[in-house]
Design a protein around this motif. Structure first.
Motif, PDB file in Angstrom:
ATOM      1  N   GLU A 513       0.835  -1.199   0.000  1.00  0.00           N
ATOM      2  CA  GLU A 513       0.000   0.000   0.000  1.00  0.00           C
ATOM      3  C   GLU A 513       0.872   1.252   0.000  1.00  0.00           C
ATOM      4  N   THR A 514       0.504   2.202  -0.856  1.00  0.00           N
ATOM      5  CA  THR A 514       1.218   3.471  -0.896  1.00  0.00           C
ATOM      6  C   THR A 514       0.622   4.428   0.133  1.00  0.00           C
ATOM      7  N   ALA A 515       1.306   5.554   0.314  1.00  0.00           N
ATOM      8  CA  ALA A 515       0.815   6.549   1.278  1.00  0.00           C
ATOM      9  C   ALA A 515      -0.549   7.076   0.881  1.00  0.00           C
ATOM     10  N   LEU A 516      -0.777   7.238  -0.437  1.00  0.00           N
ATOM     11  CA  LEU A 516      -2.082   7.727  -0.909  1.00  0.00           C
ATOM     12  C   LEU A 516      -3.177   6.701  -0.648  1.00  0.00           C
ATOM     13  N   ASP A 517      -2.853   5.391  -0.799  1.00  0.00           N
ATOM     14  CA  ASP A 517      -3.838   4.355  -0.487  1.00  0.00           C
ATOM     15  C   ASP A 517      -4.245   4.425   0.976  1.00  0.00           C
ATOM     16  N   ILE A 518      -3.265   4.571   1.864  1.00  0.00           N
ATOM     17  CA  ILE A 518      -3.563   4.624   3.297  1.00  0.00           C
ATOM     18  C   ILE A 518      -4.394   5.852   3.620  1.00  0.00           C
ATOM     19  N   LEU A 519      -4.027   7.001   3.047  1.00  0.00           N
ATOM     20  CA  LEU A 519      -4.789   8.227   3.293  1.00  0.00           C
ATOM     21  C   LEU A 519      -6.213   8.110   2.764  1.00  0.00           C
ATOM     22  N   HIS A 520      -6.348   7.480   1.571  1.00  0.00           N
ATOM     23  CA  HIS A 520      -7.700   7.317   1.011  1.00  0.00           C
ATOM     24  C   HIS A 520      -8.567   6.431   1.909  1.00  0.00           C
ATOM     25  N   ASN A 521      -7.984   5.352   2.431  1.00  0.00           N
ATOM     26  CA  ASN A 521      -8.743   4.465   3.325  1.00  0.00           C
ATOM     27  C   ASN A 521      -9.141   5.187   4.610  1.00  0.00           C
ATOM     28  N   GLU A 522      -8.215   5.992   5.171  1.00  0.00           N
ATOM     29  CA  GLU A 522      -8.552   6.746   6.385  1.00  0.00           C
ATOM     30  C   GLU A 522      -9.660   7.751   6.127  1.00  0.00           C
ATOM     31  N   ASN A 523      -9.600   8.421   4.974  1.00  0.00           N
ATOM     32  CA  ASN A 523     -10.667   9.368   4.619  1.00  0.00           C
ATOM     33  C   ASN A 523     -12.004   8.661   4.480  1.00  0.00           C
ATOM     34  N   SER A 524     -11.990   7.466   3.856  1.00  0.00           N
ATOM     35  CA  SER A 524     -13.239   6.710   3.698  1.00  0.00           C
ATOM     36  C   SER A 524     -13.804   6.298   5.043  1.00  0.00           C
ATOM     37  N   ASP A 525     -12.908   5.871   5.973  1.00  0.00           N
ATOM     38  CA  ASP A 525     -13.384   5.467   7.301  1.00  0.00           C
ATOM     39  C   ASP A 525     -13.957   6.657   8.076  1.00  0.00           C
TER      40      ASP A 525
END
Length: 548
Positions: A513-525
């Motif tokens: 997972e890239t940093a953008l993937d992690i940020l996108h998942n946190e935003n979705s949560d």
């Protein structure tokens, strides 16, 4: 035109140098142009041919409303698609699969299992490499999921599929944002994002969610002095935001983007000019004409498919009737052969019965003759009695055999009668098959055009427009209706995306997972925090223009 995409290339310098002259060739879908031009004070590759990329500088807020001409829409679609594949615009994995399915629909048309067989997407670049590396999935598995959604887009033309692609892409967090590295007064490194909605300040490690946003309608003044850039909000209670960029030319570029985006932002919220109204009217007429043409082609295709199905059904029934006739002929021939054999056997049996009866009569005559003969001696008498006994036994056997043969002859006559009855029935069935009615050819009546398709009358090359209050009210009602339909469709699309995300989640490789993937998942949560949530809806009235 409000929201129009302008692709231009300008060269300038304060100090004129020896220009470099070269030939530029522009190839579009409809034409190929070639001309000579000069480049002043720019680093140009010495290798020839020199490749220039003409890209949109300002992104539309609503692609469906602002991209009027089909060629403009197509070129912008290609630009956004390349930026997503090159990962310049972050796109979640499930949305990437959906966008890939629309791209396939735009290129290949409707899905046909007989043509689009397994592996037809093997050479296509449809997904970002980041998405492919993030999951333990083979190319065949990705193709299967893309094809599943591709099959649902049946009936969409190329321009419709491209517009659906853009409508999804324009909701991505990094869509249309130009990023610049800056420093605030404290020397903290930040990112400045400029897009169609306003200015956004980002953390360098998080390009998805801005720390603070300045909508265009809330900015009073933007200016720069040397490398220092100043943003003055409309609300005087909010502090002035200042930052420094690395180069003076970066400030000039930022200012150009601010001026252009602010101008388009204000023009979108005003009534369209007469020229834009004419272009939109022409585009609507062209779209309606193409829609009518597609409907006509769809009706013709449906009628052709129905005619082919009718033809196949008639051919099948004709083949079935031929098979039934062949079977009936074979049954008739077998019945005739059986009848001939039974008749011949009955005749033979009758002759044998007659012969046995004749022999029995001869034996009876012989017995009578022997009885009438006088035997003088006991031996002759005993021999005669023995012969008489044997003759009686023989006569009895012959009588039994004659009776049995007579019964067999009767049975054969009965079988012959049944065989002839079967032959008669077979002939009757063959006659019925031969006299069955044929099916007349179908003359499909073309269906009338649906009443909701408008008709257009053009006189010469002139167009007349008469916009009244009733027309505006009707247009508003149509827009509200389209918004409701779009919301329902978006809800269904979101459900599909969630299903796909749940399906492929088990195959995800967490360590990739890239940093953008992690940020996108946190935003979705957290409920989808993005730049769109930090900006209030701007109003068209009462806003002061920007002062540069």
């Amino acid at each position: 035109m409000a929201g129009a995409i302008a692709s231009r290339m300008s060269f300038s310098s304060l100090k004129r140098k020896q220009p470099k002259t070269f030939t530029v060739r522009i190839v579009t879908m409809d034409a190929e142009m070639e001309f000579n031009c000069e480049v002043l004070d720019h680093d140009v590759s010495k290798e020839e041919p020199v490749t220039f990329h003409f890209l949109a500088k300002f992104y539309p807020e609503n692609a469906e409303e602002e991209l009027v001409q089909e060629i403009t829409q197509h070129l912008f679609f290609l630009q956004v698609k390349k930026q997503i594949l090159d990962e310049k615009i972050y796109c979640p994995p499930e949305a990437s699969v959906l966008l890939a399915s629309y791209a396939v629909q735009a290129k290949y048309g409707d899905y046909d299992p007989s043509v689009h067989k397994r592996g037809f997407l093997a050479q296509e670049e449809l997904l970002p490499k980041r998405v492919i590396n993030l999951y333990q999935m083979t190319p065949e598995m990705w193709e299967e999921r893309i094809t599943a959604w591709y099959a649902e887009h049946r009936g969409r033309a190329r321009d419709e599929a491209e517009m659906e692609y853009l409508k999804i892409a324009q909701d991505l967090e990094m869509y249309g944002v130009n990023y610049f590295a800056i420093r605030n007064k404290k020397g903290t490194e930040l990112l400045l994002g400029v897009d169609a909605l306003g200015l956004h300040i980002y953390d360098p490690e998080n390009r998805l969610t801005p720390k603070i946003s300045f909508p265009w309608n809330e900015i009073r003044n933007i200016s720069y002095s040397d490398k220092e850039f100043t943003i003055k909000p409309l609300d005087k209670k909010i502090d002035v935001f200042k930052f420094n960029s690395s180069k003076l030319r970066v400030n000039k570029l930022i200012l150009q983007l601010c001026i252009g985006n602010h101008d388009l932002f204000m023009r979108r919220r005003k009534a369209d000019s007469l020229e834009v109204q004419q272009m939109k009217a022409q585009a609507r007429e062209e779209k309606a004409r193409k829609q009518m043409e597609r409907q006509r082609l769809a009706r013709e295709k449906q009628m052709r498919e129905e005619a082919e199905r009718t033809r196949d059904e008639l051919e099948r029934r004709l083949l079935q009737m031929k098979e039934e006739a062949t079977m009936a002929n074979e049954a008739l021939m077998r019945s005739e052969e059986t009848a001939d054999l039974l008749a011949e056997k009955a005749q033979i049996t009758e002759e044998e019965a007659k012969l046995l009866a004749q022999k029995a009569a001869e034996a009876e005559q012989e017995m009578q003759r022997i009885k009438a003969t006088a035997i003088r001696t006991e031996e002759e008498k005993r021999l005669m009695e023995q012969k008489v006994l044997e003759a009686e036994v023989l006569a009895l056997k012959m009588a039994e055999e004659s009776e049995r043969r007579a019964k067999e002859a009767d049975q054969l006559k009965q079988d012959l009668q049944e065989a002839r009855e079967a032959e008669r029935r077979a002939k009757q069935k063959l006659l019925e098959i031969a006299t069955k009615p044929t099916y007349p050819p179908m003359n499909p009546i073309p269906a009338p055009l649906p009443p909701d398709i408008p008709s257009f009358n053009l006189i010469g090359d002139s167009l007349s427009f008469d916009f009244k209050d009733t027309d505006m009210k009707r247009l508003s009602m149509e827009i509200e209706k389209e918004k409701v339909e779009y919301m329902e469709k978006s809800k269904h699309l979101q459900e599909q995306l969630n299903e796909l995300k749940t399906e492929i989640e088990a195959l995800k490789l967490k360590e990739r997972e890239t940093a953008l993937d992690i940020l996108h998942n946190e935003n979705s949560d957290r409920g989808g925090s993005s730049k769109h949530n930090t900006i209030k809806k701007p109003q068209a009235q009462g806003r002061r223009p920007i002062c540069i």
